[in-house]
Design an enzyme around this catalytic site. Structure first.
Site, PDB file in Angstrom:
ATOM      1  N   GLU A 122       0.434  -1.990  -0.827  1.00  0.00           N
ATOM      2  CA  GLU A 122       0.815  -2.955  -2.060  1.00  0.00           C
ATOM      3  C   GLU A 122      -0.415  -3.914  -2.275  1.00  0.00           C
ATOM      4  O   GLU A 122      -0.737  -4.149  -3.665  1.00  0.00           O
ATOM      5  CB  GLU A 122       2.069  -3.638  -1.775  1.00  0.00           C
ATOM      6  CG  GLU A 122       3.296  -2.877  -1.646  1.00  0.00           C
ATOM      7  CD  GLU A 122       3.539  -2.045  -2.754  1.00  0.00           C
ATOM      8  OE1 GLU A 122       3.464  -2.763  -3.912  1.00  0.00           O
ATOM      9  OE2 GLU A 122       3.835  -1.037  -2.840  1.00  0.00           O
ATOM     10  N   ASP A 154      -2.387  -3.970  -5.965  1.00  0.00           N
ATOM     11  CA  ASP A 154      -2.650  -5.224  -6.580  1.00  0.00           C
ATOM     12  C   ASP A 154      -4.067  -5.745  -6.975  1.00  0.00           C
ATOM     13  O   ASP A 154      -4.380  -6.032  -8.166  1.00  0.00           O
ATOM     14  CB  ASP A 154      -1.985  -6.704  -5.649  1.00  0.00           C
ATOM     15  CG  ASP A 154      -0.673  -6.621  -5.581  1.00  0.00           C
ATOM     16  OD1 ASP A 154       0.084  -6.095  -6.359  1.00  0.00           O
ATOM     17  OD2 ASP A 154      -0.067  -7.309  -5.000  1.00  0.00           O
ATOM     18  N   HIS A 163      -1.328   2.779  -7.326  1.00  0.00           N
ATOM     19  CA  HIS A 163      -0.780   3.620  -6.431  1.00  0.00           C
ATOM     20  C   HIS A 163      -1.175   5.222  -6.461  1.00  0.00           C
ATOM     21  O   HIS A 163      -1.632   5.901  -5.422  1.00  0.00           O
ATOM     22  CB  HIS A 163       0.685   3.588  -6.000  1.00  0.00           C
ATOM     23  CG  HIS A 163       1.151   2.420  -5.630  1.00  0.00           C
ATOM     24  ND1 HIS A 163       0.700   1.807  -4.280  1.00  0.00           N
ATOM     25  CD2 HIS A 163       2.034   1.227  -6.073  1.00  0.00           C
ATOM     26  CE1 HIS A 163       1.454   0.680  -4.057  1.00  0.00           C
ATOM     27  NE2 HIS A 163       2.173   0.311  -4.984  1.00  0.00           N
ATOM     28  N   HIS A 177      -0.367  -1.926 -11.414  1.00  0.00           N
ATOM     29  CA  HIS A 177      -0.230  -1.868 -10.190  1.00  0.00           C
ATOM     30  C   HIS A 177       0.263  -0.548  -9.711  1.00  0.00           C
ATOM     31  O   HIS A 177      -0.190   0.041  -9.060  1.00  0.00           O
ATOM     32  CB  HIS A 177       0.723  -2.945  -9.673  1.00  0.00           C
ATOM     33  CG  HIS A 177       1.330  -2.941  -8.325  1.00  0.00           C
ATOM     34  ND1 HIS A 177       0.668  -3.437  -7.392  1.00  0.00           N
ATOM     35  CD2 HIS A 177       2.546  -2.235  -8.062  1.00  0.00           C
ATOM     36  CE1 HIS A 177       1.376  -3.509  -6.221  1.00  0.00           C
ATOM     37  NE2 HIS A 177       2.458  -2.377  -6.581  1.00  0.00           N
ATOM     38  N   GLU A 178       1.373   0.047 -10.261  1.00  0.00           N
ATOM     39  CA  GLU A 178       2.041   1.092 -10.084  1.00  0.00           C
ATOM     40  C   GLU A 178       0.919   2.126 -10.122  1.00  0.00           C
ATOM     41  O   GLU A 178       0.930   3.361  -9.446  1.00  0.00           O
ATOM     42  CB  GLU A 178       3.119   1.538 -10.902  1.00  0.00           C
ATOM     43  CG  GLU A 178       4.425   0.683 -10.990  1.00  0.00           C
ATOM     44  CD  GLU A 178       4.707   0.566  -9.333  1.00  0.00           C
ATOM     45  OE1 GLU A 178       4.856   1.788  -8.858  1.00  0.00           O
ATOM     46  OE2 GLU A 178       5.184  -0.427  -8.901  1.00  0.00           O
TER      47      GLU A 178
END
Length: 424
Positions: free
Chosen positions: A362, A366, A288, A284-285
């Protein structure tokens, strides 16, 4: 007749307090709901839900008190002319110290020293109560009173070392900037942000926490393999001893260009028994990064910073503005403080817009992790983080829309489910 800037600012602050208190009451009512949202039934145990509910209600009660005291103090400081009085007293202190009060830098530093002392005194009771009563009551606080005050002392020392340099530079730039002042101020803050983002993890963060390389093993191999598959230039992989202060868990990444680092809280490793859950959180990070969210956010901040300085240059010589707040002179720092107060309405709108964008990012991150095959692991990881951090299970939609930079767990799980249905 001059426009009553100060009265308008105080009035808007009070209106915003009333509005935000209404949202807080809506959220408080949601927190009191005795049942889990249907989406979380079967995923969160009743025991964890009850603990989360008690923790959230404790924080909510504390928040009501803190915000009430804050608005009282802030309004009184502006309405009763405490700022100009304190500016005058700080000048008298400079004279008593045998220094030249006409030197704006010395006068400003004396003023800021007093403000820092006042802030520490007024904030300390709330910090102590939050840490050693609320956080301790619910099993999160792990730090001793000695460690708390040691961290506080280190923070004050950093402020004393770095603050004068930064403030002095800003004053000189404003005094010498001329017609290109906004550009010079923005340029200085841009360079400062780059320097601080570079030095903070290397020199400052280690003053407060211990960073050690993640030991060799399956988890490290999985994270390195994931980073390599995405061409993420991972140089170092650390574990930080977050457990010395709190049992809250997290993970983050930082670094420029080809020198990226990932940091895992030791509490995250302890709480997620399945390595796949941790890797899913990292995916997930990394989403970004891959989707350029970090860069977009940085650019947005730079644009807003430039616009703020541009606005400041338009009003910095307004004698009516300064007189409205009780000042006969026009000090640089005071001008910046007053300007920040006058643009509070715009700041609230900008903050709301940034939260909307952040929540969108976010969901995208995801979805990115899901595309990598971490759908079920990400679900499990998000639920685990929600459980272990005792985050609010029930949230008011108005409150979350206004305050949250991350979507509530219910919305994130629903979005992942929706993407599953579309895939089917």
């Amino acid at each position: 007749m001059a426009f009553p800037y100060m009265e308008a600012v105080v009035g808007f602050m009070i209106l915003m307090y009333i509005f935000e208190s209404y949202l807080d009451m809506r959220q408080h009512a949601a927190l009191k709901l005795p049942t889990l949202p249907k989406t979380l039934e079967g995923l969160i145990s009743q025991e964890k839900f009850e603990k989360s509910r008690a923790y959230s209600l404790d924080k909510s009660h504390f928040h009501f008190v803190h915000e009430f005291v804050t608005i009282l103090m802030d309004s009184a400081i502006l309405f009763f002319g405490v700022l100009p009085w304190f500016w005058k007293k700080s000048g008298e202190f400079v004279v008593l110290a045998g220094l030249n009060a006409e030197n704006e830098i010395l006068h400003t530093l004396a003023f800021l020293a007093g403000v820092m002392i006042w802030s520490q005194i007024t904030d300390l009771p709330f910090s102590l109560y939050s840490t050693f009563v609320i956080e301790a009551r619910h099993g999160f606080n792990k730090q001793t009173i000695w460690l708390f005050f040691r961290d506080l002392f280190k923070g004050v020392c950093l402020a004393v070392i770095l603050g004068p340099l930064i403030v002095s530079a800003i004053i000189v730039i404003v005094q010498k900037g001329g017609p290109y002042l906004a550009i010079y101020l923005w340029g200085f803050m841009f360079v400062l942000s780059i320097v601080m983002m570079t030095l903070y993890p290397i020199l400052i963060a280690p003053l407060f926490n211990k960073f050690t390389p993640l030991p060799e093993g399956e988890l490290r191999l999985k994270i390195e393999s994931l980073a390599s598959s995405l061409t993420f230039p991972l140089k170092k992989l650390f574990v930080v001893d977050g457990s010395t202060r709190s049992s809250h868990s997290n993970a983050y990444m930082y670094g420029f260009f080809k020198n990226k680092r990932i940091v895992l809280y030791d509490t995250l490793i302890q709480q997620c028994k399945n390595d796949e859950e941790i890797v899913a959180v990292i995916a997930h990070e990394l989403g970004h990064w891959k989707l350029n969210h970090t860069m977009y956010s940085f650019i947005a901040v730079q644009i807003l910073t430039f616009l703020q300085f541009g606005g400041y240059t338009l009003v910095r010589n307004s004698s009516d503005l300064f007189r409205s707040f009780g000042f006969d002179t026009q000090p640089v720092l005071i001008g910046l403080i007053i300007f920040q107060h006058t643009v509070i309405p715009l700041q609230h709108l900008v903050s709301f817009a940034l939260n909307l964008v952040s929540r969108s990012f976010e969901f995208q991150a995801d979805a990115f992790a899901k595309k990598l095959g971490y759908s079920s692991a990400l679900r499990a990881g998000l639920v685990k983080l929600q459980e272990e951090n005792l985050s609010a299970m029930n949230t008011d939609p108005w409150y979350s829309a206004y305050h949250y930079s991350h979507p509530p767990l219910v919305e994130r799980l629903a979005a992942l489910d929706e993407s599953d249905k579309k895939a089917d």
